[in-house]
Design an enzyme around this catalytic site. Sequence first.
Site, PDB file in Angstrom:
ATOM      1  N   TRP A 148       0.985  -1.236  -0.135  1.00  0.00           N
ATOM      2  CA  TRP A 148      -0.042   0.053   0.149  1.00  0.00           C
ATOM      3  C   TRP A 148       0.814   1.109   0.066  1.00  0.00           C
ATOM      4  O   TRP A 148       0.307   2.410  -0.077  1.00  0.00           O
ATOM      5  CB  TRP A 148      -0.908  -0.161   1.290  1.00  0.00           C
ATOM      6  N   ASN A 149       2.314   1.246   0.163  1.00  0.00           N
ATOM      7  CA  ASN A 149       2.865   2.361   0.290  1.00  0.00           C
ATOM      8  C   ASN A 149       2.934   3.286  -0.857  1.00  0.00           C
ATOM      9  O   ASN A 149       2.883   4.350  -0.835  1.00  0.00           O
ATOM     10  CB  ASN A 149       4.147   2.182   1.190  1.00  0.00           C
ATOM     11  N   GLY A 152       6.525  -6.423  -0.498  1.00  0.00           N
ATOM     12  CA  GLY A 152       6.115  -6.159   1.010  1.00  0.00           C
ATOM     13  C   GLY A 152       6.692  -6.588   1.988  1.00  0.00           C
ATOM     14  O   GLY A 152       8.013  -6.466   1.944  1.00  0.00           O
ATOM     15  N   GLY A 153       6.222  -6.953   3.221  1.00  0.00           N
ATOM     16  CA  GLY A 153       6.808  -7.354   4.295  1.00  0.00           C
ATOM     17  C   GLY A 153       7.578  -8.482   4.389  1.00  0.00           C
ATOM     18  O   GLY A 153       7.305  -9.557   3.551  1.00  0.00           O
ATOM     19  N   CYS A 201      10.149   1.122   1.736  1.00  0.00           N
ATOM     20  CA  CYS A 201      10.906   0.112   2.055  1.00  0.00           C
ATOM     21  C   CYS A 201      12.477   0.714   2.128  1.00  0.00           C
ATOM     22  O   CYS A 201      13.208  -0.054   2.856  1.00  0.00           O
ATOM     23  CB  CYS A 201      10.863  -0.832   0.716  1.00  0.00           C
ATOM     24  N   LYS A 239      -2.531  -8.393  -7.390  1.00  0.00           N
ATOM     25  CA  LYS A 239      -3.305  -8.171  -6.453  1.00  0.00           C
ATOM     26  C   LYS A 239      -2.787  -6.967  -5.636  1.00  0.00           C
ATOM     27  O   LYS A 239      -1.892  -7.261  -5.156  1.00  0.00           O
ATOM     28  CB  LYS A 239      -3.312  -9.764  -5.695  1.00  0.00           C
ATOM     29  N   GLU A 284      10.990  -8.261  -3.198  1.00  0.00           N
ATOM     30  CA  GLU A 284      11.407  -6.957  -2.643  1.00  0.00           C
ATOM     31  C   GLU A 284      10.855  -6.479  -1.097  1.00  0.00           C
ATOM     32  O   GLU A 284       9.591  -6.359  -0.990  1.00  0.00           O
ATOM     33  CB  GLU A 284      10.848  -5.656  -3.643  1.00  0.00           C
ATOM     34  N   LEU A 285      11.631  -6.728  -0.121  1.00  0.00           N
ATOM     35  CA  LEU A 285      11.143  -7.063   1.205  1.00  0.00           C
ATOM     36  C   LEU A 285      11.629  -6.053   2.132  1.00  0.00           C
ATOM     37  O   LEU A 285      11.567  -6.244   3.448  1.00  0.00           O
ATOM     38  CB  LEU A 285      11.405  -8.421   1.559  1.00  0.00           C
ATOM     39  N   GLU A 307      12.246  -3.826  11.115  1.00  0.00           N
ATOM     40  CA  GLU A 307      11.710  -2.589  10.168  1.00  0.00           C
ATOM     41  C   GLU A 307      10.346  -2.305  10.802  1.00  0.00           C
ATOM     42  O   GLU A 307       9.384  -3.097  11.107  1.00  0.00           O
ATOM     43  CB  GLU A 307      11.428  -3.425   8.717  1.00  0.00           C
TER      44      GLU A 307
HETATM   45  P1  NDP Z   1       2.116  -7.385   3.570  1.00  0.00           P
HETATM   46  O1  NDP Z   1       3.635  -7.860   3.253  1.00  0.00           O
HETATM   47  O2  NDP Z   1       1.393  -8.459   4.408  1.00  0.00           O
HETATM   48  O3  NDP Z   1       1.450  -7.175   2.165  1.00  0.00           O
HETATM   49  C1  NDP Z   1       1.867  -6.811   1.065  1.00  0.00           C
HETATM   50  C2  NDP Z   1       1.017  -7.555  -0.115  1.00  0.00           C
HETATM   51  O4  NDP Z   1       1.140  -8.965   0.180  1.00  0.00           O
HETATM   52  C3  NDP Z   1      -0.439  -7.184   0.010  1.00  0.00           C
HETATM   53  O5  NDP Z   1      -1.052  -7.062  -1.068  1.00  0.00           O
HETATM   54  C4  NDP Z   1      -1.000  -8.161   0.813  1.00  0.00           C
HETATM   55  O6  NDP Z   1      -2.522  -8.176   0.634  1.00  0.00           O
HETATM   56  C5  NDP Z   1      -0.349  -9.279   0.283  1.00  0.00           C
HETATM   57  N1  NDP Z   1      -0.314 -10.625   1.063  1.00  0.00           N
HETATM   58  C6  NDP Z   1      -0.731 -10.709   2.535  1.00  0.00           C
HETATM   59  N2  NDP Z   1      -0.704 -12.097   2.681  1.00  0.00           N
HETATM   60  C7  NDP Z   1      -0.340 -12.762   1.792  1.00  0.00           C
HETATM   61  C8  NDP Z   1      -0.261 -14.085   1.304  1.00  0.00           C
HETATM   62  N3  NDP Z   1      -0.159 -15.107   2.396  1.00  0.00           N
HETATM   63  N4  NDP Z   1       0.104 -14.614   0.255  1.00  0.00           N
HETATM   64  C9  NDP Z   1       0.296 -13.602  -0.805  1.00  0.00           C
HETATM   65  N5  NDP Z   1       0.343 -12.278  -0.507  1.00  0.00           N
HETATM   66  C10 NDP Z   1      -0.415 -11.896   0.695  1.00  0.00           C
HETATM   67  O7  NDP Z   1       2.478  -6.085   4.213  1.00  0.00           O
HETATM   68  P2  NDP Z   1       1.494  -5.691   5.398  1.00  0.00           P
HETATM   69  O8  NDP Z   1       0.590  -4.354   4.927  1.00  0.00           O
HETATM   70  O9  NDP Z   1       0.926  -6.437   6.233  1.00  0.00           O
HETATM   71  O10 NDP Z   1       2.618  -4.759   6.103  1.00  0.00           O
HETATM   72  C11 NDP Z   1       3.446  -5.479   7.142  1.00  0.00           C
HETATM   73  C12 NDP Z   1       4.914  -5.040   7.141  1.00  0.00           C
HETATM   74  O11 NDP Z   1       5.359  -5.165   5.814  1.00  0.00           O
HETATM   75  C13 NDP Z   1       4.760  -3.383   7.430  1.00  0.00           C
HETATM   76  O12 NDP Z   1       4.822  -3.234   8.700  1.00  0.00           O
HETATM   77  C14 NDP Z   1       6.063  -3.182   6.921  1.00  0.00           C
HETATM   78  O13 NDP Z   1       7.386  -3.664   7.787  1.00  0.00           O
HETATM   79  C15 NDP Z   1       6.188  -4.105   5.700  1.00  0.00           C
HETATM   80  N6  NDP Z   1       5.957  -3.773   4.636  1.00  0.00           N
HETATM   81  C16 NDP Z   1       7.154  -3.575   3.479  1.00  0.00           C
HETATM   82  C17 NDP Z   1       6.859  -3.107   2.299  1.00  0.00           C
HETATM   83  C18 NDP Z   1       7.937  -2.553   1.339  1.00  0.00           C
HETATM   84  O14 NDP Z   1       7.792  -1.809   0.345  1.00  0.00           O
HETATM   85  N7  NDP Z   1       9.079  -3.441   1.478  1.00  0.00           N
HETATM   86  C19 NDP Z   1       5.567  -2.405   1.844  1.00  0.00           C
HETATM   87  C20 NDP Z   1       4.543  -2.634   2.960  1.00  0.00           C
HETATM   88  C21 NDP Z   1       4.880  -3.140   4.104  1.00  0.00           C
HETATM   89  P3  NDP Z   1      -3.309  -7.485   1.758  1.00  0.00           P
HETATM   90  O15 NDP Z   1      -2.884  -6.251   1.754  1.00  0.00           O
HETATM   91  O16 NDP Z   1      -4.607  -7.826   1.401  1.00  0.00           O
HETATM   92  O17 NDP Z   1      -3.018  -8.119   3.229  1.00  0.00           O
END
Ligand code: NDP
Length: 492
Positions: A151-152, A228-229, A284, A175, A250-251, A385
């Site tokens: 979402w960021n 994502g995370g 990130c 997605k 990219e984590l 993080e």
């Molecule tokens: P997530 O990593 O959970 O979400 C990233 C994406 O993955 C979203 O589209 C999410 O969907 C999806 N997702 C969630 N669970 C699954 C799964 N089991 N299988 C496949 N896809 C999945 O990030 P969060 O929003 O929960 O944030 C958690 C932490 O991640 C943050 O606090 C931050 O530390 C980190 N983060 C890092 C980012 C980066 O740019 N590297 C970006 C965002 C977060 P949905 O939104 O529906 O859960």
Amino acid sequence: MQIYEMLIDGAWVPAAGGQTFETENPYLGAAWALVPRAGADDVDRAVTAAHRAFRGPAWRGLNPTARGHLLRRLADLIAADADRLAAIETQDNGKLITEMRAQLRYIPQWFHYFGGLADKIEGRVIPIDKPGMVNFTREEPLGVVAAITPWNSPLMLATWKLAPALAAGNTVVWKPSEFSSVSALEFGKLFEKAGFPPGVVNILTGFGAEIGEALVTHPRVAKVAFTGGDRTGADVYSLAARGIKPVTLELGGKSANIVFKDASLDNAVRGAVAGIFAATGQTCIAGSRALVHRPIHDEFVGKLVALGRAARMGDPALDTTQVGPITTRPQRAKVLDYIEIAKTEGATCVLGGGPASRPECGNGWFVEPTVFTGVKPNMRIAQEEVFGPVLSVIAFEDEEEALEIANDTQFGLAAGVWTQNIGTAFQMSEKLEAGTVWVNSYRATSYLSPFGGYKRSGIGRESGLTAIREYLQEKSVWFDTVGEVANPFVQR
Ligand code: NDP
């Protein structure tokens, strides 16, 4: 309340089960749109459509130059719609309009660049060692790419996947995060308008926890591109491993902004602020650790706190706002938890340190820009993080110690080095374990330059020439020009 549908096989549809969910405005703390809550049936519908499109003549039969034209037409449509899309992103994720507008105006470059690459994907003729044989390679698309985005920076991070994936001839099921679905759906309309055949780009809105596994493990998904995370990334990696699928991950990170005593201090302070308070720390590449040379530590902290304190918080839709709300309620809770953890661990809070309750913050999910000093490298606040406006300041004695602290985390996404000494700058850029190093700068990215992480920050690269390789596979083709099959029992 606005009502949206999702994109499957060129049609705008509700979820098969008819379910929806509300998306909230983080500044107002109120729901503003209803989007489909996809289920496993929808995953199958979307992946099947993408697979059909991948094999079908409308996409597979399109020559690469025409494919490039489509991407560039899309770029022009995005450019024309950039400010409207930026306003939607701000409404959905609460990030500053100034930042989202800059991103949206820059996104077309990725589609121009990768559109330009579409007809420059060339194989090789191998000077093969077997008489009478010709051997060459073809670079082919993988098939259906599952793109999962956070979402960021919703559209920017999706673009980093979609542009090279499509340029290479793949089809996509995207997605977006449940917290930023609307901009994705509005963006999807432009693919249609540009003339992409039905099924080439499909968008599934919903919850990762509900449909992530079905999407990643779907037998017709050939590759997964995820931002994502790190924990979710690790789950996605192991789900993809079941099907032996390649991944790009990219984590995020725990990036160090390293300030030497000979640096231009004002620039370094602005760089530290850019690294952690811009984007409310929800990036990130956040420079969430400031490593500061002991002789300038106190002066640096004084200037940093002054600049952080002066940051204008409030409505992210205003051009004058500098720090907006946290995008999601759970994320705000997580940031506040980390602030408490840091206090318990013995770090000293010299700025902020809690929720923001200024009048201009309204009902939004705000956290005060926060600075901790006296942070020890092994504290959780220096290792994990946070993804919020929380900076850990750590003092160092010399270059060697700075490197040791900087590299002593499981992450390796980015780092900044502030110095006037070219030798120090070069040594640090070589020895830092990070996918990106900025010298006397922070937070620059481009469609031209590879971006990705070392260590737990990820696998693969996005942007630049390297990125297109993430969406291709190499085939070796052999021709026998003699036409005689020799002894069939001996390998040729
Ligand atoms: P997530 O990593 O959970 O979400 C990233 C994406 O993955 C979203 O589209 C999410 O969907 C999806 N997702 C969630 N669970 C699954 C799964 N089991 N299988 C496949 N896809 C999945 O990030 P969060 O929003 O929960 O944030 C958690 C932490 O991640 C943050 O606090 C931050 O530390 C980190 N983060 C890092 C980012 C980066 O740019 N590297 C970006 C965002 C977060 P949905 O939104 O529906 O859960």
